[in-house]
Enzyme design. Structure first.
Site, short mmCIF file in Angstrom:
data_model
loop_
_atom_site.label_atom_id
_atom_site.label_comp_id
_atom_site.label_asym_id
_atom_site.label_seq_id
_atom_site.Cartn_x
_atom_site.Cartn_y
_atom_site.Cartn_z
N ASP A 1 1.09 18.03 -135.88
CA ASP A 1 0.57 16.66 -136.03
C ASP A 1 1.16 15.72 -134.99
O ASP A 1 0.55 14.69 -134.67
CB ASP A 1 0.89 16.13 -137.43
CG ASP A 1 -0.02 16.70 -138.49
OD1 ASP A 1 -1.08 17.25 -138.13
OD2 ASP A 1 0.33 16.60 -139.69
N GLN B 1 0.36 17.92 -146.32
CA GLN B 1 -1.05 17.60 -146.08
C GLN B 1 -1.66 16.83 -147.24
O GLN B 1 -2.52 15.98 -147.05
CB GLN B 1 -1.84 18.88 -145.81
CG GLN B 1 -1.47 19.56 -144.50
CD GLN B 1 -1.54 18.62 -143.31
OE1 GLN B 1 -2.61 18.13 -142.94
NE2 GLN B 1 -0.40 18.34 -142.69
N HIS C 1 -45.13 28.80 -110.45
CA HIS C 1 -43.73 29.09 -110.18
C HIS C 1 -43.61 30.01 -108.96
O HIS C 1 -42.79 29.78 -108.07
CB HIS C 1 -43.08 29.77 -111.39
CG HIS C 1 -42.74 28.83 -112.51
ND1 HIS C 1 -43.69 28.09 -113.17
CD2 HIS C 1 -41.53 28.52 -113.09
CE1 HIS C 1 -43.10 27.37 -114.12
NE2 HIS C 1 -41.78 27.60 -114.06
N HIS D 1 -1.86 12.94 -147.23
CA HIS D 1 -2.81 12.19 -146.42
C HIS D 1 -3.83 11.46 -147.28
O HIS D 1 -4.19 10.31 -147.00
CB HIS D 1 -3.58 13.15 -145.50
CG HIS D 1 -2.88 13.44 -144.21
ND1 HIS D 1 -2.88 12.55 -143.16
CD2 HIS D 1 -2.18 14.51 -143.80
CE1 HIS D 1 -2.19 13.08 -142.15
NE2 HIS D 1 -1.75 14.26 -142.51
N GLU E 1 -8.79 23.88 -141.35
CA GLU E 1 -8.36 23.00 -140.26
C GLU E 1 -7.00 23.47 -139.74
O GLU E 1 -6.80 23.66 -138.53
CB GLU E 1 -8.28 21.57 -140.77
CG GLU E 1 -7.77 20.58 -139.74
CD GLU E 1 -7.49 19.21 -140.34
OE1 GLU E 1 -7.37 18.25 -139.57
OE2 GLU E 1 -7.37 19.10 -141.59
N HIS E 2 -6.06 23.62 -140.65
CA HIS E 2 -4.72 24.11 -140.32
C HIS E 2 -4.47 25.41 -141.08
O HIS E 2 -4.63 25.45 -142.30
CB HIS E 2 -3.64 23.12 -140.75
CG HIS E 2 -3.83 21.73 -140.24
ND1 HIS E 2 -4.34 20.71 -141.04
CD2 HIS E 2 -3.60 21.18 -139.02
CE1 HIS E 2 -4.39 19.59 -140.33
NE2 HIS E 2 -3.95 19.85 -139.11
#
Length: 434
Positions: free
Chosen positions: A366, A263, A425, A266, A332-333
């Site tokens: 991924d 990761q 109403h 990235h 996230e992961h």
């Protein structure tokens, strides 16, 4: 290489945990002024502004913002056979998994002649953002497009930044993936301007506004998605990627190291976090990391990410404390590499996706696990979900009562409308029985 955060012997409240979790120093929203100006330029001057922004940020001027259909077909024909097979496998697995996310229509008869029908209606048109920058992401084409298609979206526009090394066009592998999926509306544009173009449309390009925008991107893309939220729906304000690994004494240090690095490659702002109750494992990871980083292709990027404030080795007393820390972080992961993952899973609630066991690395998700890799970052997993068919679906209730069913509850409507001092109403019901 990575800082150590020692929480052993400390009982922290949720607020205190939120204050100590590792985060990147940049945040979505810090570029609001710049992003607002870029979007305004696109709204005012259309394709001229997009071309100028491409020259400014991508260092190339596209020969054409709208990609010609024949270029899509040519890119697919030239695609490396191994990559094509891998993409086709990913498409099939993601499509089958995503199909489970579309609820069946259901009818509830609350009383004789009184029916509520619940249906899930797709939006008509979406805009999908596929980032450029440091890597090429045909897998993001798959994740975005398949989720929209399975939901039943009829019109899909895909945007991706122009590439200088490809003459100002979209990367051919991105085009090939789009072609494989039957998407023929593709634009060479990126950044905040592209998000503005999708949200408001660009008349001189024939680009019609969309209803939902999805897909990951950099800080400016995330900030732009925040700026147009309300005009359109968005999936999330995705920022730099992140991984959190919960590991105990049974975890293999080389697996943990490989996943942290995967990761970190990235982006320099990517977050890699190890949470463990085993000091020996933490020491083994620290010892193994330098050599593994030195051997990887993007070693400078990886080292910057691992040394950043967003990355850390976190020592905890036990796995219960690890779970509390993870839920405060909202990764996230999330990887679970422990002896009894089934026992730990019930205590984990806040994560974009959870990867269980030694043979389920994040990199599998991924690409070809069948799950979707467009996930909330920056702690948003504490309240938001990853991308799926549901991102493009709107639940709708269809109410149908006959005369007798309405008569049976007319007095209830009148009582509540009088209590709320809204007598008209109740009158709307009485009018049907005069």
């Amino acid at each position: 290489m990575m800082r150590t955060l020692d929480l052993r012997g400390r009982t922290l409240s949720t607020a205190e945990l939120l204050a100590v979790v590792p985060r990147a120093t940049s945040d979505v929203g810090s570029a609001v002024e710049v992003v607002d100006a870029l979007i305004a330029e696109v709204r005012e001057r259309g394709s001229a502004a997009l071309l100028e922004q491409a020259e400014r940020f991508d260092r190339v001027r596209p020969t054409s913002i709208r990609v010609a259909p024949e270029l899509l077909r040519e890119a697919e024909a030239a695609l490396d056979p191994a990559v094509r097979v891998a993409l086709e496998e990913a498409i099939d697995r993601v499509r089958r998994t995503t199909a489970a996310q579309v609820p069946d229509e259901r009818v509830t008869e609350v009383a004789p002649g009184a029916r509520i029908r619940q249906r899930w209606q797709p939006v008509d048109r979406v805009g999908l953002y596929v980032p450029g920058g440091k890597a090429v992401y045909p897998s993001s084409v798959v994740m975005n497009v398949v989720a929209a298609q399975v939901a039943g979206v009829r019109s899909i526009a895909l945007v991706s930044p122009p590439q200088a090394e490809h003459g100002g066009g979209v990367h051919p592998t991105i085009l090939a993936a789009a072609s494989l999926l039957g998407v023929d509306e593709v634009y060479a544009m990126g950044g905040a301007g592209a998000i503005g173009a999708l949200a408001y449309g660009v008349p001189d390009l024939g680009l019609e506004p969309v209803q939902v925008i999805t897909g990951p991107g950099n800080l400016f893309v995330a900030t732009a998605k925040r700026a147009v939220k309300g005009v359109v729906g968005i999936d999330s304000e995705a920022g730099p990627t992140e991984i959190l690994v919960i590991a105990d004494s049974t975890a293999r240090p080389d697996y943990v190291v490989a996943d942290l690095i995967s990761q970190a490659e990235h982006d320099e702002l990517a977050g890699s976090v190890l949470v463990t109750d085993d000091p020996a494992l933490a020491a083994a990871v620290e010892q193994t990391l330098p050599g593994a980083v030195a051997a990887t292709r993007h070693r400078d990027r990886v080292e910057t990410a691992l040394r950043g404030p967003q990355s850390a080795i976190v020592l905890v007393d036990d796995l219960a404390q690890a779970a509390r820390f993870s839920d405060a972080y909202g990764p996230e992961h999330l990887e679970v590499q422990v002896a009894d993952p089934a026992g730990l899973l019930p205590h984990l609630s806040s994560a974009g996706a959870i990867f269980v066991g030694d043979h389920t690395p994040v990199s599998l998700g991924d690409y070809v696990a069948g799950s979707n890799h467009v996930l909330p970052t920056g702690g948003q997993a504490r309240f938001a979900a990853g991308l799926g068919a549901y991102t493009f679906l709107r639940p709708q209730q269809i109410i149908e009562y006959d005369r007798d069913a309405l008569a049976a509850v007319a007095a209830h409507v009148a009582a509540l409308s009088d209590a709320e001092q809204l007598p008209a109403h109740g009158d709307a019901v009485r009018a049907r029985f005069l």
